[in-house]
Design an enzyme around this catalytic site. Structure first.
Site, short mmCIF file in Angstrom:
data_model
loop_
_atom_site.label_atom_id
_atom_site.label_comp_id
_atom_site.label_asym_id
_atom_site.label_seq_id
_atom_site.Cartn_x
_atom_site.Cartn_y
_atom_site.Cartn_z
N HIS A 76 -2.92 -0.82 -3.33
CA HIS A 76 -4.04 0.13 -3.23
C HIS A 76 -3.81 1.25 -4.23
O HIS A 76 -2.89 2.06 -4.06
CB HIS A 76 -4.14 0.69 -1.81
CG HIS A 76 -4.53 -0.33 -0.80
ND1 HIS A 76 -4.70 -0.05 0.53
CD2 HIS A 76 -4.79 -1.65 -0.92
CE1 HIS A 76 -5.03 -1.14 1.19
NE2 HIS A 76 -5.09 -2.13 0.33
N ASP A 116 -4.85 -4.45 5.87
CA ASP A 116 -5.20 -5.28 4.74
C ASP A 116 -4.13 -6.34 4.52
O ASP A 116 -2.93 -6.06 4.56
CB ASP A 116 -5.35 -4.40 3.49
CG ASP A 116 -6.00 -5.15 2.33
OD1 ASP A 116 -6.52 -6.25 2.57
OD2 ASP A 116 -6.00 -4.62 1.21
N SER A 172 0.86 -1.18 0.00
CA SER A 172 0.00 0.00 0.00
C SER A 172 0.90 1.23 0.00
O SER A 172 1.82 1.32 -0.80
CB SER A 172 -0.94 -0.04 1.21
OG SER A 172 -1.77 1.09 1.24
#
Length: 875
Positions: free
Chosen positions: A51, A143, A24
């Protein structure tokens, strides 16, 4: 580019591992560093999940291609995975894997909390089983943690970037704190560690029961003994396949090729024994695993179980092997949702016992705190109704569900079971046990359940066919109903309990006699007899009337209230005592200094008759531990004499009547005061309750809005971090390109001038500044306003002609000092074929012009000498 020393080029192409890489914020640098150290012929396929901003065109494949010799491509729908390639998820997509092919999905929400890494890791685990590999790099949030759980459950391997080396360490720390990381290392070492692990990894499914050599079988038995000595738990009845695969994983992590070497390693490292113990527990679970099965539980199984109980009844459930509590809380949520759908609504209670062998997992379950990505397993409505968002991140299970569950550590095959159950959940645990132990546990489950009770197993488990203990219920999911009568009874022979041996203590299987209890002292026995037979009955209560301690026999004065258990003195007091208790306690609390309040001759109804009781209430000042509590003492009193010597029967009756009337008036006054106080308190409480309810609704609404905003901001921040890293890389590329172009133009020794449509200067080379008096500050100024050595007044007209006709102009021009230049004016075309000004180039042709003039003069001189006349034009 640095390469690892070990590769997996020898891996067969038809069984290559697929590596999922989640990143991310700050992940671009980590990905580039990872690929810098990944060999091009590793035999692995890398799938990168990051992401990304859903509205931004992805340039990640282009940026990563510079750091690896492997092909880097953006994923297309239904694209098969091939080894030695890097696949990158496109923006605004979710990714899944099925039969070795990548499938793209539209995300449920464009903005807000999205979990693409968890989504892909779970499908990777389900598709690739033990060949699945998950890597977590730099990023914010959590995540990937739930996805790594799924990979670990399938015996895959989980690697995590060392948090100290990550630009944002939230994602790596979340995975490490959850106990899911097999390998933690700096990002540049991850690929090498992975390849070293995979070199000893079987790529085909292991046989149902591995064939072990004698030395390997002996080593396996020694490992079981060491674990039994360390933890007190016996794994000898676990499936040999499961044991060997888990041990083999630990051996590969430590680069040990023989089990005898691992036995020695276990003996020398207590920490490794603990890690192997946790590895064998397989504590992997999540909320509402197999959602269709939970839908069947909600309807019709739970309503059917409720119908077997009268309204207000209590259902008992046992969740065996609950891990960190997700399944137990899922049952509580399903029960609450089932009650909400009943029409008409009815009151039931569910009592859930949740047990597990892992005491550490039970401690986490009791906290009921789960990471942000738990939202991937529950619906938004369930998240809002049954969870509370914590200030520092994560969701805590709500009080109404938490109160339903009682957690306890338990060895399923050694400790006594829970009984009189209506529902028993044991999911994905039996598959790891030997068939003999499975049969014993199923007999135990049959004993624990009530007739008609339901057993809920995992999707890969069964009670056997045929079974005289359970009958399957309708549907494909593993629900079984207990048979009321069985053809034969089965006994369960539980293994003995093994106590862990401390370091330096010898282990012996000889039974040790239990120490005899120490005899009680004479004083203690005498005090106990005095308290039981001669001391008055008494209770210790707090200011609210809750009973904290009981001394003596209080059955003549107190009795349990009907309904739910209530240990309040005012609710348990018998008739005749209840009316005087509350005023006496209030008076004792108000009385300063503290003193005893006594009520004598109270008529208390006991077993259909009345007895006289003296009541004493005393507020305690000492000892300090009891300060502020009340001691209530009950003492039997002689009944009042109805007739005295010298009185006639009529006089005695008159006195008794007057006493009764006086007592009635006193009771009426007390009841009036109590009624007024109660009414005032009720109104105040009602008003306060309304205010608190209104405030609670406002705070709940505000909290939901803030939670949503926080999730959206966090997601947006991560996307912006990714976009910023990509744009920064693009800016660096443009800077390098600009430097290259500048050096190229300057090296040609050609004066070049870039003008826009209004003849304003946009860019120029060093050579151009020697002909036209240009300085860096002249950018943006009209070229006609700047002094020039060129004798070229038609520049403005020629530029306008070129812009109109798009045909270049070329001519020779001179300067004030007599130099000649070949001037060319060409249209300036953008990448999208749009005209945006002109490019003027000036090439020095002074030397050819001088040479031409000299040649012309020489020819004229020769012609004059030869003919004596001026040469003609034909000459």
């Amino acid at each position: 580019m640095k390469k690892p020393t070990k590769t997996a080029a020898s891996l067969p192409a038809e069984a290559f591992p697929i590596v999922g890489i989640g990143a991310s914020a700050g992940g671009l640098e980590a990905l580039e560093l990872f690929l810098d150290h990944a060999p091009k012929d590793s035999g692995l396929a890398f799938v990168i999940i990051q992401h990304l901003d859903p509205t931004h065109k992805g340039i990640l494949p282009e940026l990563l291609q510079r750091h690896t010799a492997m092909v880097v491509e953006q994923i297309k729908d239904r694209q098969p995975v091939r080894p030695n390639r890097v696949y990158v998820i496109p923006p605004n997509k979710d990714l899944s894997l099925l039969c070795g092919a990548l499938h793209l999905f539209e995300p449920g929400a464009t903005r807000g909390l999205r979990l693409p890494i968890d989504f892909f890791f779970r499908s990777l685990a389900e598709d690739q089983k033990e060949r699945s590999v998950g890597i977590i790099l730099s990023g914010m949030g959590s995540d990937g943690t739930l996805g790594l759980r799924a990979i670990k459950e399938m015996a895959g391997v989980a690697l995590v970037q060392e948090p100290a080396t990550a630009k944002f360490d939230a994602m790596p720390r979340s995975a490490i704190d959850a106990g899911l990381a097999d390998i933690v290392a700096p990002v540049e070492a991850l690929c090498e560690r992975l390849l070293a692990y995979l070199q000893g990894s079987p790529l085909t499914a292991p046989p149902a029961e591995p064939v072990l050599e004698a030395c390997d079988q002996s080593g396996l038995d020694k490992v079981v003994i060491l674990l039994r000595t360390h933890s007190g738990h016996d794994f000898s009845l676990y499936k040999k396949n499961t044991l060997y695969r888990r041990i083999e994983r630990r051996m590969r992590l430590h680069q040990l090729d023989k089990i005898v070497h691992y036995v020695r390693f276990l003996q020398d490292n207590p920490q490794e024994r603990e890690l192997l113990f946790k590895e064998l527990l397989i504590g992997v679970t999540r909320f509402f695993r197999d959602p269709p099965a939970w839908m069947q539980l909600r309807d019709p199984i739970l309503p059917r179980l409720l119908e077997q109980h009268p309204e207000g009844g209590v259902l008992r459930a046992w969740v065996a092997g609950c891990a960190t509590g997700e399944e137990a809380f899922s049952l509580g949520i399903a029960f609450k949702e089932t009650l909400a759908r009943l029409c008409p609504p009815r009151a039931y209670t569910l009592q859930i016992f949740a047990t597990d062998l892992d005491a550490e997992a039970i401690a986490k379950a009791r906290q009921g705190l789960y990471p942000e990505n738990v939202s991937a397993d529950v619906t938004p409505e369930q998240l809002r109704q049954f969870f509370v968002h914590e200030e520092h991140g994560g969701y805590r299970i709500g009080k109404e569900v938490r109160e339903l569950v009682t957690f306890a550590p338990q060895n399923l095959i050694q400790d006594p079971p829970f009984t009189k159950l209506d529902l028993l959940l044991c999911r994905n645990l039996l598959i790891y046990l030997s068939p003999e132990l499975q049969k014993k546990l199923l007999t135990l489950f049959h004993y624990s359940l009530n007739p008609g009770g339901v057993l809920f197993l995992g999707s890969a488990e069964t009670v056997g066919n045929p079974s005289d203990l359970f009958v399957p219920l309708e549907g494909k999911w593993r629900f079984y109903q207990r048979e009321a009568h069985t053809a034969r009874a089965r006994s369960v022979n539980m293994p003995i309990w093994f106590t862990p041996v401390a370091a330096g203590e010898s282990f012996s299987t000889e039974s040790r006699p239990a120490p005899a209890p120490a005899p009680a002292s004479l004083q203690m026995q005498a005090d106990q007899v005095l308290l039981q037979r001669f001391a008055p009955a008494a209770v210790l209560i707090d200011s609210q009337g809750n009973i904290l301690y009981i001394s003596g026999r209080t059955g003549k004065y107190l009795e349990p209230a009907a309904g739910q258990v209530n240990w309040n003195l005012f609710a348990m007091a018998r008739e005749g005592l209840r009316e005087r208790l509350l005023p006496s306690c209030q008076q004792a609390l108000r009385q300063q200094p503290a003193g005893a309040v006594t009520q004598r001759g109270l008529r208390v109804k006991t077993n259909g008759d009345y007895q006289s009781v003296d009541l004493t209430v005393q507020v305690l000042d000492e000892p300090a531990a009891l300060r502020g509590l009340l001691m209530v003492v009950f003492a039997d009193a002689p009944p009042p004499t109805a007739k005295k010597r010298g009185q006639t029967g009529q006089a005695a009756a008159s006195i008794s009547k007057d006493q009764l009337e006086e007592e009635r008036q006193k009771l009426r006054q007390e009841l009036t005061i109590l009624h007024e106080e109660m009414q005032t308190s009720q109104e105040e409480l009602k008003s306060a309750n309304e205010e608190l309810q209104s405030t609670n609704e406002e705070l709940q609404s505000t909290n939901e809005e803030l939670t949503t905003s926080k999730e959206e901001m966090q997601s947006l921040n991560e996307e912006l971090q990714t976009v910023n890293a990509e744009l920064q890389a693009k800016v660096n590329d443009l800077t390098r390109t600009n430097d290259d172009m500048k050096n190229l133009l300057n090296s040609t020794d050609i004066a070049t001038l870039f003008l826009d449509s209004a003849l304003n200067v946009r860019r120029f080379t060093i050579q151009a500044s020697k002909l036209i008096k240009l300085i860096p500050g002249d950018v943006g100024r009209p070229i006609t306003d700047i002094a020039s050595d060129l004798l070229y007044p038609a520049l403005e007209a020629d530029v306008a002609e070129v812009l109109r006709t798009l045909i270049f102009v070329e001519k020779a021009v001179t300067t004030q000092d007599g130099r000649w230049f070949n001037l060319r004016i060409m249209p300036y075309r953008t990448v999208d074929n749009r005209i945006d000004g002109v490019v003027v180039t000036l090439m020095d042709i002074s030397w050819p012009k001088t040479l031409e003039m000299k040649l012309r003069q020489a020819r004229e001189q020769l012609a004059a000498l030869g003919t004596g006349s001026k040469p003609t034009e034909q000459d």
